[in-house]
Design an enzyme around this catalytic site. Sequence first.
Site, PDB file in Angstrom:
ATOM      1  N   GLU A  81       0.835  -1.203   0.000  1.00  0.00           N
ATOM      2  CA  GLU A  81       0.000   0.000   0.000  1.00  0.00           C
ATOM      3  C   GLU A  81       0.869   1.252   0.000  1.00  0.00           C
ATOM      4  O   GLU A  81       0.601   2.205  -0.732  1.00  0.00           O
ATOM      5  CB  GLU A  81      -0.918  -0.002   1.221  1.00  0.00           C
ATOM      6  N   GLU A  82       1.907   1.240   0.805  1.00  0.00           N
ATOM      7  CA  GLU A  82       2.811   2.388   0.856  1.00  0.00           C
ATOM      8  C   GLU A  82       3.443   2.633  -0.505  1.00  0.00           C
ATOM      9  O   GLU A  82       3.530   3.771  -0.974  1.00  0.00           O
ATOM     10  CB  GLU A  82       3.894   2.134   1.907  1.00  0.00           C
TER      11      GLU A  82
END
Length: 414
Positions: A167-168
């Site tokens: 996600e990052e």
Amino acid sequence: MQSAALRALGCGSVALLGALAAAALLLVLTPAKDAALPARNKYGLVFDAGSTHTALYIYRWRADKENGTGIVSQVETCTAAGPGISSYADDPAGAGASLKPCLDKAMEIIPAEQQQETPTYLGATAGMRLLREQNSTKAQQVFAEVAKTIGEYPVEFRGAQVLTGNEEGSFGWISVNFLLETLIKCSLTGTWIHPPAEDVVGALDLGGASTQITFLPGTPIEESSTGALLRLYGANYSIYTHSYLCYGEKQALKMLVASLHQAFSGLYHSLHLLNLTGGQPLSLVNATIGQFCTSTWEKVQQEFPTVSRIQLRDACAASTYALTLLLQGFRFNHTTWLNIRFARQVTGVDVGWTLGYMLNLTNMIPSEIPQSVVGLQRSNWIAATVLLATMLILTFCLLTLTCCRKSSSAYVSL
């Protein structure tokens, strides 16, 4: 004779005035059209709770959005004092208290009438990932104190969460491409257009506890754990993203500190100190780092008098680690090295995962239909304004004529 002329002129003026009034009335009574008012701005807050520090980003976008996604701009950023929230494992209340100055600053920027509807998020990255693995109870206590502090402010807090590495990486990729206008851009005609997919760039990120690589592959992604499907501005993107936990600057230090006694910093900052972020060829980068690392401590201090001792101490290991990661880890070479662009900001906006996070979340925030007002067409308003102005002038003339007639009658009677 003069009195008769004045009466004739007055009668003509009255007739003309009546005609103009009738015309103005007809214009006002013509069918009106709805006119949309400009969409109002909406605000959002995102805390980047990293492994080394926490920063608050204040974003703004038009409420009507574009194909479901907001055109987001960064209004302000605020770095919280102290280390990242994962460092408060033994003092959870300190983690919450560290956020207050930045929240106070946000309340000064966001209009009071919009604060309660301002979505606020806190995303924690690799530092809290590691703490959760080591001691989930302490991680929960830190999150509880953080949520308690944010809950004391008049914002719409939507929770704190630990972002996965993928996600990052995905949100960082969104940020970079949005700022470079490779996802959407405004054309010369004022309309939003989608640039070709060939313009999309990949994103590399070196954090404190992890490093990420994300790009749009030319072939289908076979490993589902390294793929992500994004929908932005009405278009779909299937990207490759992978996060390498414990290969960030801080964790690399922990693995090597016993023998090196040195620390590491991120890709941009590691090479920026040596002025190597301007697209220099790899041979020059190698030579510069090698020369710096073989210099004496006294010479280094003389060449960089304004740089702190800690940063100078870490610079050799930091730049060497960044170079090794790019060449041996991500397999860049002398040719592809020139495709790398090191950046801390793009068009004055910080590059990081928070902007992409906010952009992605605007997909889930309902658009607002711009308020409308009922009004005349522009041409009718202009015509009515001209007629009314003419009526005022004629009224003034009639009043003047009336005064002249009274004065003339008074003179004759004398």
